[in-house]
Design a protein around this motif. Structure first.
Motif, PDB file in Angstrom:
ATOM      1  N   LEU A 294       0.829  -1.203   0.000  1.00 53.72           N
ATOM      2  CA  LEU A 294       0.000   0.000   0.000  1.00 53.72           C
ATOM      3  C   LEU A 294       0.865   1.254   0.000  1.00 53.72           C
TER       4      LEU A 294
ATOM      5  N   ASN B 195      -1.850  -2.339  -4.968  1.00 54.60           N
ATOM      6  CA  ASN B 195      -3.078  -2.731  -4.274  1.00 54.60           C
ATOM      7  C   ASN B 195      -2.918  -4.113  -3.638  1.00 54.60           C
TER       8      ASN B 195
ATOM      9  N   LYS C  41       0.731   0.227   6.678  1.00 56.85           N
ATOM     10  CA  LYS C  41       1.418   1.131   5.755  1.00 56.85           C
ATOM     11  C   LYS C  41       2.222   2.177   6.522  1.00 56.85           C
TER      12      LYS C  41
ATOM     13  N   PRO D 298      -9.286  -2.627   5.255  1.00 59.67           N
ATOM     14  CA  PRO D 298      -8.438  -1.544   4.737  1.00 59.67           C
ATOM     15  C   PRO D 298      -7.859  -0.649   5.825  1.00 59.67           C
TER      16      PRO D 298
ATOM     17  N   LEU E 165      -7.766   3.498   1.548  1.00 61.33           N
ATOM     18  CA  LEU E 165      -7.281   3.091   0.223  1.00 61.33           C
ATOM     19  C   LEU E 165      -7.241   4.226  -0.787  1.00 61.33           C
TER      20      LEU E 165
END
Length: 546
Positions: free
Chosen positions: A148, A153, A192, A185, A343
């Motif tokens: 990410l 993706n 991330k 997510p 996202l």
């Protein structure tokens, strides 16, 4: 005169009984204020032993900057690895022993909540800097977070598609290298940011992930006392069961696992629903779903709680409609916003990613086990592949599970405690019957259920289950479920742990060892009693066998 004397005596009797009761209450208060230092220290020693053995026996790195090819590299190979693994199990045994002792004190009313929390934190502390224990999932978290971070993706590709951060990528388990992420997510956003800070440094990434997930533990600690007041449990028992157990200390923290973060939103959300803060409850549990999708199972039960809190004499159906309408609206807003923020778009690819874990097949998942047993029996007659048996068993289990979920949801229609209990049962049913079943999945239901009242026999069963669910995976993170001799030993250890909650040293092993030692000690060598209080919760003379 006799009558007068009898009257005085009868008047004094209640006073004496009252004074005796006050004295007993004071004794119990003094007893409960004692701190089980030795028991806590035993668990700390066990955690430190696990920390020292983990670089050779746990989820080690492909390229280890600490051990590498240096003088300690022997821990990872051959007899060195076997020795490291044995030492790690010794450390685990000490942690479990300490936890069971702590449980006996709790059941005897000798300690309150504070010693349990001190013990749990002290046992967790050494594991914060240990390599991953009994799992390698955290490496997958970092790999998917790296995807990410670098614009790939995670719901379309596995970490193997990433051409940067080689240490992060190569440490992901081969099973997950090319598999899309099965997590929500919002958790990938957390991963991330962790990778954004630690980069290619895997050790820092694992430690920082644990520290972030400890926020989930903090949320649980805030919610559980409040849930206990609603659900009728005993707070020391709840904390012993949900916070100090090997499932939390070793799986959720030592692992670590993102279930810990999801459980915070789940438990706080359940509390909010019971406190009539229904919009907040739906929002919080939806956020939990964006971390670990299984939190969504709780939402329909919270709708019943909301419906039963609505005023008026309207029918159950009308109240349900009034509750479900705003619930769906809140869910839609939080779900959409959370997905978009995480996202950068409304990408529902993570929903299809939930199919990825189903490639895991082992008998810990009940229908998979039934399919494998059926295959084994048929295979005695004709050579056939196992996959059709497992597929059919899982298909039938899905239908049965759907029926169980609907039935439990309908039984929850009167709201209150009953709805939360049915929710916990359903979470456990999903963990056991929906593939895959991984040991830490059972914490979903156990943590919520821990706030209810428990009988001692059920707590003993929980000791057996907790020990079993840690040991069915090797410290490296690989499953041990088909190492049958090892599993027999695991079952024996689990049952011994359960029996130890009822009685210290249930097989008399320590007592026999002491009797043998006494043969070599003369009466003149006996040391006088020091008067120090035993930590044993029932009798001061059984300290040696506890």
């Amino acid at each position: 005169m006799a009558t007068t004397t009898d009257s005085v005596a009868s008047a004094e009797a209640p006073m004496e009984e009252s004074a005796a009761e006050a004295a007993r209450a004071a004794a119990r208060a003094r007893e409960s204020s004692r701190f089980p230092y030795r028991t806590i220290a035993m668990g700390v020693v066990g955690s430190i032993v696990m920390l020292l053995a983990a670089p050779g026996a746990a989820g080690t790195l492909v390229r280890d900057p600490i051990i590498g090819t240096g003088p300690l590299s022997w821990m990872r190979y051959g007899h060195g690895h076997v020795l490291s693994t044995a030492v790690l199990y010794v450390g685990f045994a000490l942690v479990v022993w300490a936890w069971v002792r702590l449980g006996r004190y709790v059941l005897a009313g000798r300690i309150g909540t504070k010693p349990i929390l001190v013990a749990a934190f002290a046992w967790m502390a050494p594991l914060l800097i240990a390599p991953p224990l009994f799992t390698r999932d955290v490496f997958s978290y970092l790999g998917q977070g790296a995807q990410l971070l670098h614009g790939l993706n995670p719901y379309d590709y596995g970490p193997a598609a990433l051409d940067v951060l080689p240490d992060v990528v190569q440490n992901v388990h081969p099973l997950w290298q090319t598999t899309p992420a099965p997590y929500g997510p919002l958790f990938l956003l957390v991963a991330k940011n962790v990778v954004g800070i630690t980069g290619n440094n895997m050790i820092a990434g694992v430690i920082l992930t644990r520290l972030v997930l400890l926020l989930g533990l903090a949320g649980m600690l805030w919610a559980l006392p409040r849930l206990v007041r609603h659900l009728g449990g005993r707070l020391p028992v709840t904390m012993w069961l949900a916070v100090a157990s090997p499932m939390t200390v070793i799986h959720l923290v030592g692992g670590p696992h993102n279930d810990l973060l999801m459980l915070a939103f789940l438990t706080i959300g359940v509390w909010a629903a019971l406190e009539h803060k229904h919009a907040l409850a739906i929002a919080l549990v939806t956020i939990g779903m964006l971390i670990k999708p299984t939190a969504a199972i709780a939402l329909p039960f919270l709708v019943w709680v909301w419906a039963n809190h609505l005023p008026g004499e309207e029918s159950l159906f009308r109240r349900f409609v009034k509750a479900v309408t705003p619930s769906l609206a809140i869910f839609g807003v939080v779900f959409t916003a959370g997905t978009w923020v995480s996202l950068g778009s409304f990408n529902l690819g993570w929903v299809t990613g939930l199919q990825a874990p189903q490639i895991i097949a082992n008998w810990l998942n009940f229908p998979t086990g039934l399919g494998e047993v059926a295959h084994t029996l048929v295979n005695f007659v004709v050579d056939v592949p196992v996959s059709p048996f497992v597929t059919v068993a899982r298909g039938l289990a899905w239908m049965a599970l759907l029926g169980v979920m609907v039935w439990q949801w309908w039984k929850a229609r009167h709201g209150g405690r009953e709805a939360i209990l049915r929710m916990a049962i359903t979470l456990l049913a999903v963990a056991l019957f929906a593939p895959p079943t991984l040991p830490w999945y059972l914490t979903w239901g156990f943590v919520v259920a821990s706030a209810f009242a428990w009988r001692r026999i059920h707590l003993a069963a929980m000791v057996a289950v907790s020990v079993f669910l840690v040991l069915v995976y090797y410290p490296t993170g690989e499953q041990s479920l088909y190492d049958w001799w090892f599993i027999i030993g695991v079952i024996a250890a689990s049952l011994y742990g359960a029996a130890s909650l009822w009685k210290p040293d249930p097989l008399g092993l320590v007592a026999a060892w002491r009797r043998r030692g006494d043969q070599f000690t003369s009466d003149t060598e006996d040391t006088p009693q020091t008067g120090r209080e035993s930590e044993h919760p029932t009798t001061p003379t059984s300290r040696a066998t506890s």
